[in-house]
Structures are given as structure tokens and as C-alpha cells.
Design an enzyme around this catalytic site. Structure first.
Site, PDB file in Angstrom:
ATOM      1  N   GLU A   1      46.355 -49.314  -8.849  1.00  0.00           N
ATOM      2  CA  GLU A   1      46.472 -48.665  -7.547  1.00  0.00           C
ATOM      3  C   GLU A   1      46.855 -49.601  -6.410  1.00  0.00           C
ATOM      4  O   GLU A   1      47.356 -49.151  -5.383  1.00  0.00           O
ATOM      5  CB  GLU A   1      45.149 -47.954  -7.234  1.00  0.00           C
ATOM      6  CG  GLU A   1      44.931 -46.783  -8.170  1.00  0.00           C
ATOM      7  CD  GLU A   1      43.529 -46.228  -8.133  1.00  0.00           C
ATOM      8  OE1 GLU A   1      43.300 -45.269  -7.380  1.00  0.00           O
ATOM      9  OE2 GLU A   1      42.672 -46.737  -8.862  1.00  0.00           O
TER      10      GLU A   1
ATOM     11  N   ASN B   1      48.627 -58.722 -19.473  1.00  0.00           N
ATOM     12  CA  ASN B   1      49.963 -58.516 -20.016  1.00  0.00           C
ATOM     13  C   ASN B   1      50.931 -58.424 -18.838  1.00  0.00           C
ATOM     14  O   ASN B   1      50.976 -57.396 -18.149  1.00  0.00           O
ATOM     15  CB  ASN B   1      50.013 -57.229 -20.850  1.00  0.00           C
ATOM     16  CG  ASN B   1      51.365 -57.014 -21.511  1.00  0.00           C
ATOM     17  OD1 ASN B   1      52.411 -57.350 -20.969  1.00  0.00           O
ATOM     18  ND2 ASN B   1      51.349 -56.435 -22.710  1.00  0.00           N
TER      19      ASN B   1
END
Length: 763
Positions: free
Chosen positions: A730, A657
Site C-alpha cells: 500500500e 523479492n
């Protein structure tokens, strides 16, 4: 044994090392719901105030708790005077180590046992191990009453000497037994000799300070015992199943007697991945008073009792030929931890995997100090490790007179430099090329201190971003209903990263149905277990489990269809899911899910699946990569640093997405900007007290500190992962601080090797 190998053993045995690859996920090239920038399914609820966080919860007869924190770093409690607090308005009880319910030592983080206590210390004890350790809990009818009464509790201590000074004790540092499952030291040839013999070399020390998490939602727990052995916790946690197991062990009740609910978590970044004392204290307080208890930590309380990122001191030495080929790579250093918990900050991990070097010496040591335990903080290790390594690469590029990007390209390895494994997917050079073109890197003058516009010096910097690919144990359940709706269930976490949204997209494509036909239920430990939302692993781990569950569901549906169905005799690999049903690949015949369930008279059909063995991660070197580009301006008179432009170019596999992915990458970059320019936990090394325990004094970036951040994603699937995807939560913070430091050098000619880059370091 590496963390990946331990995960493999935990899920099915080390035999996975030699097992053949699974076929590539058939959805890798699908372009239906997956790959579209779908709006978050929970977005409207959040912006309209309809999302209930743990702090919003109000249970019948619920009371409130406040924590009293120690004011010394080491010693013992001699006396607690709580009479004034107990007599204060609204106070129900004052809990200390003398009257707290019986608790076993909390089990520390363990992948094998599925536990996650940040420390093995009792939540309330007589002995003091750090300044800020909880020593008492006041329970009252209202939060304000509890906090006012907590200020009345007086504690007398017998103080003992404490180890608090990093510089004074760093000679006592020792290698950890392992580094998150990997050896703490790696050596190849004689790196020191290769450094001495190199045509060009750099050799410097880089320092990073302590950092604290500051999620928008401070830690909070609501605890409710319905019986002596049945506990419900509403907790702001990243680890539903592990929290359940840890609390159950501590209170010596069956794990199925503890239910942890966390439908929404207002940010975590690793700080909510471990179980901290406040959760156990809330449960103990609820048991003591026989009523539901809410313990909502203040911002200061989070600083005092919840650990963050440790301080590091890192040496990076690089030796190269005149052409730029690395002959020696040395990355060593010291970080801090505590005696009662061990979380090594693996800052040497990037040096193990990024660049080809003829000789290397990679090792780190840990120094035990008497402070709050450190823990995972977004990209633990890689965030601060890339600051040192990528700053040193930039210094070497200037010493050689080679463009910083070209130097990295010249040292691009063909295989993993330390393990020798082939890369599963590595398009880092492409990320640099795309980023350089979009950022107009070629327009940058090669020499520093060459761009002044009015009172400001301008400069451009670049650095590599990297973070390992990981999968963790996970289970999922998929329920097909006769009305054509589907429900995916998993004890996962939603902290704003879009978990429910992307799994809805994934399941819709896997089932061959429209997006609105799928709901995702999560945030409850009574659902099929999922590991922590950490290590950038949750999306692919859930996707792997959902894939297996849907395959089991499809197999059951084929069997349920019966001999009269066009699907009679079909095998799983002979059908395709589309148009709300299953259809044969050979002749296109089939029928809808609704038709199969309706004919069988079943209102619904359920299947579960577990994540299969992560055998690919044992055979390949698997990482996400990126190139961070930034432009800064530095005021010639004041040294003020401002970020003018930012572009991140990433190779993170298939992007499920783009909307949520780009948001995650931008969020990591923003956090990295704070790490580089303003954030620093200041510890008084005389007392062990954190002196800037508030957002008034601990400076995180605000909107005016952040420019428009452009994100480029290659969107190249990794053939060895679910959906071809990698983790993205991250990697955005990695390389960020180095890119800023390198841009500051290009602007001013001043090399800053200690974070944060504040005014005083540039004057």
C-alpha cells in the site's frame, strides 16, 4: 487502545507490552533465495490461461444469478412485481425478501470474532438504505437469461427523505468512537495559539472525492450446498477465514460447515476484504433452488453495491519558525460513512507520526450519509491524508524559501511525535537523499513557472510516503516428505502480489533446501487460518507463522533422528538448516531430512505454527517510508497534465523479492496517478445514484498515462520483524497525489487543493 494493542491482546495478551524483544530473525542477513528476483510461481499459468478464477468455474447443474438494485436512496419496498421475470426464458426463481431463506443479520468486521460483513443490514430487506441496494435476485439457467429477466422486475417504493449532500450535512459530523482502534483526536499544547504566533504559516482546506475499486476481476461467488449445513463457496475474496465465519454466522451453521476457496483473485485493493451482500445472496439463492449458483457481478453492479473510498474535506495548518521548525501542526477534517456500517478513513494517521511539531491538534469527524458503505481502499486514510499533509508541507516550503526536502529533514523527529515510542527502523532521510540524487533534484529551479518547453510548462514535485507496519493473526503448516519435497500450507490469498513466490523463497532458506523443493498451497479456508490480505500485513504474518512451524518441524526431526544420529542430544538453537538437512553448529555433523525420515520409516512429518505475539509493534513506532519524486508537463493552452518522469525511493525493510516488490510499489504509484488526475466517483446528490458506474465514465489510468517508473529500495532490514521485512502493498499510493500536485504548482504556479487535478482547474 490502538489497533496494534488490540492485535496484541487477540494473540496473547497485553502483557506483550513489557516483554523483551525476541532475538533478530537469523535469516535477516541471509542471501540465498530470499532477496533474489525470483519469477512468480504462478506467472506462467496466468499468462497461458491456466489459472482458474471464480468466474471461470463451472459445476454440474450450475445456474446463474443476477441482482436487481434499488433506484431510490431511502424508503421502503411497497410491492415487487416479478411475474414477467419469472415467466422469462430459462428463469428458475426470483428471490426477494419475501421468499429468501432465513438469514441472521451478518456480523460486521471484528478482529476479535474474525468476521467481516461490510454492513449489518440483511442482504435482502424491506427497508432501503441507499440507491443501489439489492432488492431481488433472478436465478436462471444462463447468465444472459438472468440479466435479461432482472430488467423485467418492477419495484414500487414508498420514498423517504435521504441525507445525500455532503456540504449541507457536514455540520452534523461527529467524532467516531475510535479510529481503527486509535483515539479520533490528539492534542498537545495549544496548536491554534502556536499557529497564530508562528513566523510563517499556511492554513488551507484540501478535498478528495469518492473513489471506487476497479479490480480487473469484478466480484463473483459460486455457492454450492452439499447438505443443509455444508456450503462450499468459490469466492473472489481477500478474507478466506473471515468470510467463512461471517457466512456461517449468517446462515447459522457451524464454521467448519463452510468452506471458502479462492486460489486466484484478480485484484482487490481492499474492495474484496469485506464481505458484501452478493456473497450471501449467492448462498441464499443456491439454498432456495437446491443447485449450485454463480453470481458474477457486472462492473456496474460493483459500483452500486460495493463501497469504495469516502469523500474527505481536510484542514491542514502549519506554523513554523523562519528556520522551518514546525511550531504548530493542525490536521482536522470530515469524511463520510453510513449509519449501518462504520469505516473511518484514517487520513490523520500520517500527521501523527511523520514530523516533529511543538504543538499539534489532530482530529477527524464522520458524517453519516445514505449511500453504499465505504470501506478500505489501498492505503485507507494514508492515501488521501498524505495528499493534504504533503501539499501543505510543500506550500510551507515555498513560503519559507526552503527546499521542500530540506524542510522535511529539518523536522525529522527522534522519536514518534505522538506516542513517544522509539522507531524500530526509520531511514526516511536516506530515502530522500538517494532519491534526490537519482532524480537530479538539485537541477530543479527553485521558483515555480520557470521551465517552458514549447507549449508545455514543466515542474518537479516531491512528497513523503508512509504506511504503518502491521502483523495479524496467522497459522501455517509445513509438511516434510521422505522424497525431499516440502509443502507449506496457509489459507492465504494471491491477488498478484507474489504471496506464494515469496513464501516459497522464505521457506526454502529457512529449511536450507533448494527453491524447487518447496511448494506452497493457499487459497482454501480448510488450510490453517490466515487473516485478510490487507494492511500490508500478509507477507510478514505468514512468514512469522511459517518460521514457528519450521522450528517445530526441526525440533520433531531432531527427536525423530534417535540416539544413533549425529544430531542426538542437539537443541534447536544448536543446529543450522543447510544442504537439505540439519547440521550441528559446533562440529558440522548432521544428516539430511530424507535420511531421518527414511530411517524412521515415515513417509512424511508435519508441524504447525501460529504467529507469535507481535510484542515489538507495541514497543516501537513501526512504519514503511518513502520519497515520491515526479516531473509533470502541463499544456499552456489546454491545462492537460502529463507525467514525464517518476522515481520512488523507499525504506521498506528487507526486500524479499525485488521483482514482486517493485511491481507492487509501481502498482501503488499507478493507482495514485489515477487518484490524482482522473478518478472520481460522481454521486448525484439529488437521488443518491452513482452516475459514472462504468469504466467508460470512471477514468482509470491506461498505459499511455504512465511513464517509466524507477524504484529504489534501501533494503535495510528492520531487526524487529520477520526477515527484517515491512509491508509494501500500500505504501506506493501514499504521497503520490501530493507529489503530482506539488509538481503541477512548480510547473504552473497554480496550487490545486482538490482532487482530481483536471483541465478545468488549470485553465
Amino acid at each position: 487502545m490502538s489497533l496494534k494493542e488490540k492485535l496484541g491482546m487477540a494473540i496473547g495478551g497485553i502483557v506483550a507490552k513489557v516483554a523483551p524483544d525476541r532475538p533478530a530473525d537469523p535469516l535477516i542477513e541471509t542471501r540465498r533465495a530470499v532477496g533474489k528476483p525470483v519469477v512468480r510461481v504462478d506467472g506462467e499459468r496466468k499468462v497461458r490461461g491456466g489459472a482458474t478464477f471464480s468466474a471461470d468455474l463451472a459445476l454440474p447443474r450450475m445456474c446463474h444469478a443476477a441482482v436487481v438494485f434499488s433506484t431510490i436512496a431511502r424508503g421502503k419496498i411497497v410491492r415487487i412485481e416479478a411475474r414477467d421475470a419469472a415467466a422469462a426464458p430459462g428463469v428458475i426463481a426470483v428471490m426477494t425478501h419475501g421468499n429468501a431463506p432465513r438469514m441472521a443479520p451478518p456480523p460486521p468486521f471484528s478482529m476479535a470474532s474474525g468476521t467481516c460483513a461490510a454492513s449489518s443490514l440483511p442482504p435482502l430487506g424491506e427497508e432501503i438504505f441507499w440507491n443501489g441496494q439489492p432488492v431481488a435476485v433472478v436465478i436462471a439457467e444462463h447468465r444472459e437469461q438472468a440479466e435479461a429477466a432482472a430488467a423485467l422486475v418492477e419495484v414500487e417504493y414508498a420514498e423517504a427523505p435521504a441525507a445525500l449532500r455532503f456540504d449541507a450535512h457536514k455540520h452534523e459530523a461527529r467524532p467516531p468512537s475510535d479510529l481503527l482502534g486509535e483515539p479520533p483526536a490528539l492534542h498537545h499544547h495549544n496548536a491554534e495559539r502556536a499557529l497564530r504566533d508562528a513566523a510563517v504559516r499556511v492554513d488551507h482546506v484540501y478535498r478528495t472525492p469518492r473513489y471506487n475499486h476497479n479490480a480487473i476481476e469484478p466480484h463473483v461467488t459460486v455457492a454450492h450446498w452439499t447438505t443443509e449445513r455444508d456450503l462450499t463457496l468459490y469466492d473472489a475474496t481477500q478474507s478466506l477465514a473471515w468470510t467463512r465465519n461471517t457466512v456461517a454466522t449468517t446462515f447459522q451453521v457451524p464454521s467448519d460447515g463452510v468452506r471458502v476457496i479462492a486460489p486466484f483473485v484478480g485484484g482487490g485493493f481492499g474492495g474484496k476484504g469485506m464481505l458484501w451482500s452478493h456473497t450471501l445472496l449467492a448462498a441464499a439463492a443456491a439454498k432456495l433452488v437446491g443447485r449450485p449458483v454463480k453470481l458474477a457481478m457486472t462492473r456496474e453492479g460493483v459500483f452500486r453495491s460495493v463501497g469504495g473510498r469516502t469523500r474527505t474535506e481536510q484542514r491542514v495548518a502549519l506554523g513554523a519558525t523562519a528556520h522551518g521548525a514546525l511550531q504548530s501542526l493542525i490536521h482536522t477534517g470530515v469524511s463520510a460513512s453510513v449509519p449501518h456500517a462504520s469505516f473511518p478513513e484514517p487520513y490523520t494517521f500520517p500527521a501523527r507520526h511523520l514530523y516533529a511539531a511543538r504543538a499539534y491538534d489532530i482530529a477527524q469527524k464522520m458524517l453519516p450519509l445514505d449511500t453504499v458503505a465505504n470501506t478500505a481502499m489501498r492505503a485507507p486514510g494514508e492515501a488521501v491524508g498524505t495528499f493534504a499533509l504533503e501539499s501543505a508541507l510543500d506550500e510551507l516550503a515555498y513560503a519559507l524559501g526552503i527546499d521542500p526536502i530540506e524542510l522535511r529533514v529539518r523536522n525529522e523527529p527522534e522519536r514518534d511525535p505522538t506516542s513517544g515510542h522509539p522507531f524500530s527502523s526509520r531511514n526516511l532521510v536516506g530515502a530522500f537523499r538517494r532519491g534526490a540524487a537519482a532524480f537530479r533534484w538539485a537541477d530543479r529551479p527553485p521558483k515555480p513557472r520557470a521551465q517552458r518547453r514549447g507549449d508545455w510548462w514543466h515542474g518537479q514535485g516531491v512528497a513523503t510516503a508512509t504506511y504503518p507496519y502491521m502483523m495479524m493473526p496467522c497459522s501455517a503448516r509445513v509438511r516434510a516428505r521422505a522424497d525431499g519435497q516440502f509443502v507449506v500450507q496457509c489459507a492465504a490469498h494471491e491477488m498478484g502480489m507474489g504471496t506464494a513466490t515469496v513464501q516459497r523463497q522464505h521457506a526454502a532458506d529457512r529449511l536450507g533446501v533448494a527453491l524447487e523443493r518447496v511448494d506452497v498451497e493457499y487459497g482454501d479456508s480448510s488450510l490453517p487460518a490466515c487473516s485478510t490480505a490487507g494492511g500490508s500485513s500478509q507477507t510478514v504474518s505468514i512468514a512469522a507463522a511459517v518460521r514457528v512451524a519450521i522450528e517445530h518441524l526441526h525440533t520433531a526431526l531432531i527427536q525423530l533422528a534417535g540416539p544413533q544420529s549425529p544430531l542426538a542430544g542437539a537443541k534447536l538453537d544448536g543446529v543450522v538448516a543447510r544442504d537439505g538437512g540439519l547440521y550441528r553448529r559446533d562440529d558440522g555433523r548432521g544428516e539430511t531430512y530424507t535420511a531421518i525420515l527414511g530411517r524412521a520409516g515415515k513417509p512424511e512429518l508435519t508441524a504447525e505454527g501460529d504467529m507469535p505475539q507481535p510484542r515489538e509493534s507495541l514497543k516501537y513506532s513501526m512504519h514503511s517510508y518513502g520519497a515520491q519524486f515526479c516531473e509533470v508537463r502541463v499544456h499552456a493552452a489546454t491545462g492537460e497534465v502529463r507525467i514525464e518522469r517518476w522515481l520512488g525511493s523507499f525504506d521498506v525493510g528487507r526486500v524479499i523479492n525485488p521483482r514482486t516488490a517493485h511491481s507492487q510499489l509501481r502498482g501503488g504509484i499507478v493507482m495514485g496517478i489515477g487518484m490524482a488526475l482522473s478518478e472520481e466517483t460522481q454521486l448525484d446528490e439529488r437521488t443518491g445514484r452513482i452516475v459514472n458506474a462504468s469504466l467508460a465514465d470512471y477514468h482509470v489510468p491506461v498505459h499511455l498515462d504512465i511513464p517509466e517508473i524507477e524504484i529504489l529500495c534501501a533494503d535495510i532490514p528492520d531487526p524487529h520483524t520477520p526477515l527484517g521485512a515491512h509491508g509494501i502493498g500500500e505504501i506506493g499510493i501514499t504521497g503520490t497525489a501530493a507529489a503530482i500536485a506539488n509538481a503541477v504548482y512548480h510547473a504552473t504556479g497554480r496550487r490545486i487543493r482538490e482532487l482530481p487535478i483536471t483541465l478545468d482547474k488549470l485553465l
